[in-house]
Design a protein around this motif. Sequence first.
Motif, PDB file in Angstrom:
ATOM      1  N   GLN A  24      56.959  16.336  52.650  1.00 19.11           N
ATOM      2  CA  GLN A  24      56.560  16.466  51.252  1.00 19.11           C
ATOM      3  C   GLN A  24      56.499  17.923  50.815  1.00 19.11           C
ATOM      4  O   GLN A  24      56.897  18.270  49.687  1.00 19.11           O
ATOM      5  N   GLN A  56      61.489  12.272  59.784  1.00 24.14           N
ATOM      6  CA  GLN A  56      61.496  11.521  58.534  1.00 24.14           C
ATOM      7  C   GLN A  56      62.726  11.810  57.685  1.00 24.14           C
ATOM      8  O   GLN A  56      63.030  11.071  56.747  1.00 24.14           O
ATOM      9  N   PHE A  60      64.691   9.572  54.633  1.00 26.63           N
ATOM     10  CA  PHE A  60      64.609  10.062  53.255  1.00 26.63           C
ATOM     11  C   PHE A  60      66.008  10.230  52.662  1.00 26.63           C
ATOM     12  O   PHE A  60      66.250   9.866  51.504  1.00 26.63           O
ATOM     13  N   GLN A  63      67.480   6.858  51.731  1.00 29.50           N
ATOM     14  CA  GLN A  63      66.863   6.290  50.537  1.00 29.50           C
ATOM     15  C   GLN A  63      67.231   7.084  49.284  1.00 29.50           C
ATOM     16  O   GLN A  63      67.424   6.510  48.210  1.00 29.50           O
ATOM     17  N   TRP A  64      67.336   8.403  49.424  1.00 27.50           N
ATOM     18  CA  TRP A  64      67.738   9.232  48.277  1.00 27.50           C
ATOM     19  C   TRP A  64      69.160   8.872  47.834  1.00 27.50           C
ATOM     20  O   TRP A  64      69.444   8.729  46.647  1.00 27.50           O
ATOM     21  N   VAL A  69      64.367   6.813  45.768  1.00 24.77           N
ATOM     22  CA  VAL A  69      63.337   7.852  45.751  1.00 24.77           C
ATOM     23  C   VAL A  69      62.869   8.045  44.310  1.00 24.77           C
ATOM     24  O   VAL A  69      63.687   8.184  43.390  1.00 24.77           O
ATOM     25  N   ILE A  79      59.216   7.030  48.451  1.00 26.98           N
ATOM     26  CA  ILE A  79      60.251   6.007  48.600  1.00 26.98           C
ATOM     27  C   ILE A  79      59.691   4.735  47.990  1.00 26.98           C
ATOM     28  O   ILE A  79      58.576   4.315  48.345  1.00 26.98           O
ATOM     29  N   ASP A  91      54.878   6.413  51.509  1.00 23.00           N
ATOM     30  CA  ASP A  91      54.756   7.854  51.691  1.00 23.00           C
ATOM     31  C   ASP A  91      55.905   8.370  52.554  1.00 23.00           C
ATOM     32  O   ASP A  91      56.244   7.759  53.574  1.00 23.00           O
ATOM     33  N   VAL A  92      56.510   9.492  52.158  1.00 23.21           N
ATOM     34  CA  VAL A  92      57.683  10.002  52.875  1.00 23.21           C
ATOM     35  C   VAL A  92      57.329  10.529  54.255  1.00 23.21           C
ATOM     36  O   VAL A  92      58.219  10.668  55.111  1.00 23.21           O
ATOM     37  N   ASP A  93      56.046  10.838  54.511  1.00 25.13           N
ATOM     38  CA  ASP A  93      55.639  11.356  55.822  1.00 25.13           C
ATOM     39  C   ASP A  93      54.948  10.297  56.670  1.00 25.13           C
ATOM     40  O   ASP A  93      55.357  10.027  57.789  1.00 25.13           O
TER      41      ASP A  93
END
Length: 649
Positions: A24, A56, A60, A63-64, A69, A79, A91-93
């Motif tokens: 993040q 991660q 990410f 998904q991006w 996202v 996400i 949460d991305v993390d």
Amino acid sequence: MRPLFLALAVCLASVTSSQAQDLQAILQTHADELAKPSRNSVGVVLDDLVASGLPQVPTFLEQWSEKNVWQQEDGMFFIAREQGDDLALRDVDTGAETTQPKHSFTQLKPNGGVRRVIGTALVQFQLSDPDLARRETAVASIARRPDATQLAPLLASIEGEVDAALKARKIQLANFMSASFADTQEQRIAAIYSLSTDTSVEARAALNQILSTKAGVATNLPDSTEATLPEGNIARVIDPTDTPLAYYAQAVEAGLAPQMTTRQMIRTALEAHIDNGRVGGVPLAQLDTDDMRAKAYAALAEAELVPPLVTEQTIAYTLPFYAFYEIYDEPDTAVTDAAEAALASVEARVGVAQTVDLALDGLSLASIYFLAAIGLAITFGVMGVINMAHGEFIMMGAYTGYVVQLFVPDYTLSIIIALPLAFAITFGAGVAMERLVIRHLYHRPLETLLATFGISIALQQLAKNIFGTQARPLTSPEWLDGALVFSDVIQISYIRIAIFVLALLFLALILFVLKRTRLGLEVRAVTQNPGMAASMGINPDRINMMTFGLGSGIAGIAGVAIGLYAKVTSEMGADYIVQSFMTVVVGGVGNVWGTLAGASMIGFLQKGIEWLNPSNTLAAQTYMILFIILFIQFRPKGIVALKGRAAAD
């Protein structure tokens, strides 16, 4: 010891720093680039993400790229998955999941160009992913769109690859890419020479890409009749005399020559310059021929009122003052020289491989013709009966295999049952046909031909009444699926290998019966000299019956084998009856080795003609028949003639 403690402290500090850094935080640093990415700006974001080494990052990026996202109003990235008016956030993390209203979020929608850049970065992670399927997908993605930036991560992933097949594929793909994208000339040339033994389509495509060219044209220097080529890696200079108009059009397109003057251009120019009933000093009444119109146009051109007159004669005169050439897109001559040498080696190997593949196809077709014709060779050779219903015995055998599979779902077991059952059924049908029809027509070949032709039509109609006109499946066992692949060029299906093996077994079995059994001895005796055989106590009538049944039974077994790869219909026998008779006649009537020789000759000949004329199969078969007619003119008794029968004749 002090330096050791210092090094350990540095390592611990770096690990702690990496753990403290989260995804993040990196995303917040590049919030503007993420919100409105472009192909130029996204590279900075991706470099930082890749350099972080965070686990991660791959998720990410995936998904991006898939537009999953979303950015919250406070700038945080998540996400998300849409659920009506809400978003299921992750949460991305930490991966923690929550649900919030969608109106306070903005979806990130990277365009196609940005997604391709993201995909390139994502491949770097996927090449070393623990999941084999992901690694295979990454390699396939690189193969579809090779790029210079993918070469380094591909090379780095080879050493740690644990799957042998995928490692070999990575090495092969790295060679393809190194030939075009390696850093130094020496590395590129080494990679190119490594492709000189690779006959795959990809290897040839990689070499052809290096040898890609573009057309060019140059003009002569002032006061010189020799055109000067530009600097660069010239592939070849082209002689334009074969198609002068096309090459002149190339010079026109390059802006080096005036456009050729067409009839319509002349007519339009003349109409625009009529002056007191004349054009270029020529009265309108005289402009009724092409020559006079060209003369008037030339006068206008001389007065600089219209462009110069360019005719085919002008082009023929001026064309030698231009040089037409092809120039390599690759500027390094050493690289293109290596690629040309490697491609020549590959094409030579491909030529050899194509010859081998063609020979395998011919051998396979010869095996099929041998199976189809060996029964006919026995009946025709011993009895002299022209059995036009022989193809229908093949059809009966194929339908027998189909019916057995209806009751025995195990395809391997069903084929094992179908082979002897097809022999028994067609043996019985052959004996019945010989007893009821054939034995009354001996020594009357025309009537025999007509009778058996009528029987063949009746059997076809009977099959249509029972099984219908639709093709029926005769499914091969799973272990016969696919093909034995030696290279991209040489391969042969397992079904054809099985038919070839079956043909060899039949050859051995028939030779054993004819050479080692009493029935074979009597058949050979009747074949070579029926009168002498009868005087020795052999019953020719019984031998004829058994021989006709044996030939028909073999045709039934051939039908099972042929039905495994060909369509099973009521007309399938007609596809093989002509080739069967040609095989018997060319090889030598009544001789097993002659049938084998005839099947080999026809099989290889047909495949060879089809290779020379692949677009017209009917023409290829016509040429084959004409060749066989000529062959019979010079050797009427076939390749292997029976001496006893020849003496009797």
